[in-house]
Design a protein around this motif. Structure first.
Motif, PDB file in Angstrom:
ATOM      1  N   HIS A  27      52.588  63.524  16.059  1.00 52.47           N
ATOM      2  CA  HIS A  27      53.893  62.962  15.710  1.00 52.47           C
ATOM      3  C   HIS A  27      53.807  62.389  14.302  1.00 52.47           C
ATOM      4  O   HIS A  27      52.970  61.538  14.020  1.00 52.47           O
ATOM      5  N   LYS A  28      54.669  62.921  13.414  1.00 53.31           N
ATOM      6  CA  LYS A  28      54.748  62.473  12.028  1.00 53.31           C
ATOM      7  C   LYS A  28      53.376  62.437  11.358  1.00 53.31           C
ATOM      8  O   LYS A  28      53.009  61.470  10.688  1.00 53.31           O
ATOM      9  N   GLY A  29      52.602  63.508  11.569  1.00 59.06           N
ATOM     10  CA  GLY A  29      51.317  63.641  10.906  1.00 59.06           C
ATOM     11  C   GLY A  29      50.177  62.847  11.541  1.00 59.06           C
ATOM     12  O   GLY A  29      49.072  62.836  11.014  1.00 59.06           O
ATOM     13  N   LEU A  30      50.436  62.200  12.645  1.00 67.85           N
ATOM     14  CA  LEU A  30      49.414  61.420  13.336  1.00 67.85           C
ATOM     15  C   LEU A  30      49.080  62.098  14.662  1.00 67.85           C
ATOM     16  O   LEU A  30      49.972  62.441  15.434  1.00 67.85           O
ATOM     17  N   ASN A  31      47.805  62.327  14.897  1.00 74.38           N
ATOM     18  CA  ASN A  31      47.337  62.981  16.103  1.00 74.38           C
ATOM     19  C   ASN A  31      47.070  61.917  17.173  1.00 74.38           C
ATOM     20  O   ASN A  31      46.406  60.917  16.904  1.00 74.38           O
ATOM     21  N   PHE A  32      47.584  62.130  18.377  1.00 72.58           N
ATOM     22  CA  PHE A  32      47.388  61.205  19.498  1.00 72.58           C
ATOM     23  C   PHE A  32      46.568  61.917  20.568  1.00 72.58           C
ATOM     24  O   PHE A  32      46.926  63.020  20.989  1.00 72.58           O
ATOM     25  N   LEU A  33      45.491  61.281  21.014  1.00 70.35           N
ATOM     26  CA  LEU A  33      44.669  61.826  22.092  1.00 70.35           C
ATOM     27  C   LEU A  33      44.658  60.851  23.255  1.00 70.35           C
ATOM     28  O   LEU A  33      44.451  59.646  23.070  1.00 70.35           O
ATOM     29  N   ILE A  34      44.861  61.396  24.448  1.00 74.44           N
ATOM     30  CA  ILE A  34      44.857  60.586  25.665  1.00 74.44           C
ATOM     31  C   ILE A  34      43.922  61.280  26.660  1.00 74.44           C
ATOM     32  O   ILE A  34      44.358  62.072  27.489  1.00 74.44           O
ATOM     33  N   PRO A  35      42.613  60.990  26.562  1.00 78.81           N
ATOM     34  CA  PRO A  35      41.686  61.595  27.519  1.00 78.81           C
ATOM     35  C   PRO A  35      41.752  60.887  28.864  1.00 78.81           C
ATOM     36  O   PRO A  35      42.211  59.750  28.956  1.00 78.81           O
ATOM     37  N   ASP A  36      41.291  61.565  29.882  1.00 77.98           N
ATOM     38  CA  ASP A  36      41.247  60.972  31.223  1.00 77.98           C
ATOM     39  C   ASP A  36      39.794  60.891  31.662  1.00 77.98           C
ATOM     40  O   ASP A  36      39.199  61.882  32.048  1.00 77.98           O
TER      41      ASP A  36
END
Length: 134
Positions: A27-36
């Motif tokens: 989103h808007k050049g920012l990478n978001f990671l949500i590992p489990d």
């Protein structure tokens, strides 16, 4: 609505409209990671890193190695209290080593502790804040 752990996860995924408990987006050049890392076999809610989790994390960090990344994890990787949150205490070290070698993590946000804290962890791009929230 059931209250067993599998049903809670299914309800969570349905509410967020995501296909899996490990999720990433940009989103808007920012990478978001949500590992489990929640170990479904552990009755105490501890975390574990299995090969498929680690492969997913390395793949997502390697896909965009220079893109600023924020990582959100239920369990913290560095604790400010002496609690055993991981099934095996070597597991958070495996994740931290991955952060040092791959990707451009700019911040790590965690929960689980029912307390707030701030620690810095070493990432490939330098020191990275880990914020643990209530």
């Amino acid at each position: 609505m059931k209250n067993d752990l599998n049903s809670l996860i299914e309800n969570f995924l349905e509410y967020l409209e995501v296909p899996a408990s490990q999720h990433s987006f940009t989103h808007k050049g920012l990478n978001f990671l949500i590992p489990d890392f929640v170990d479904m076999k552990d009755k105490e809610g501890k975390a574990a890193i299995y090969p498929e989790n680690l492969d997913w994390l390395k793949e997502k960090l390697g896909d965009k190695p220079d893109q600023p990344t924020l990582l959100f994890s239920h369990h913290p990787f560095v604790r400010f209290l002496n609690m055993k949150d991981w099934v095996d205490q070597s597991h958070p070290k495996i994740a931290l080593k991955t952060f040092q070698e791959t990707g451009n993590i700019q911040g790590v946000f965690c929960g689980h502790t029912h307390g707030a804290g701030f620690r810095k962890i070493k990432g490939r791009a330098g020191m990275v804040p880990q914020v643990t929230t209530i």
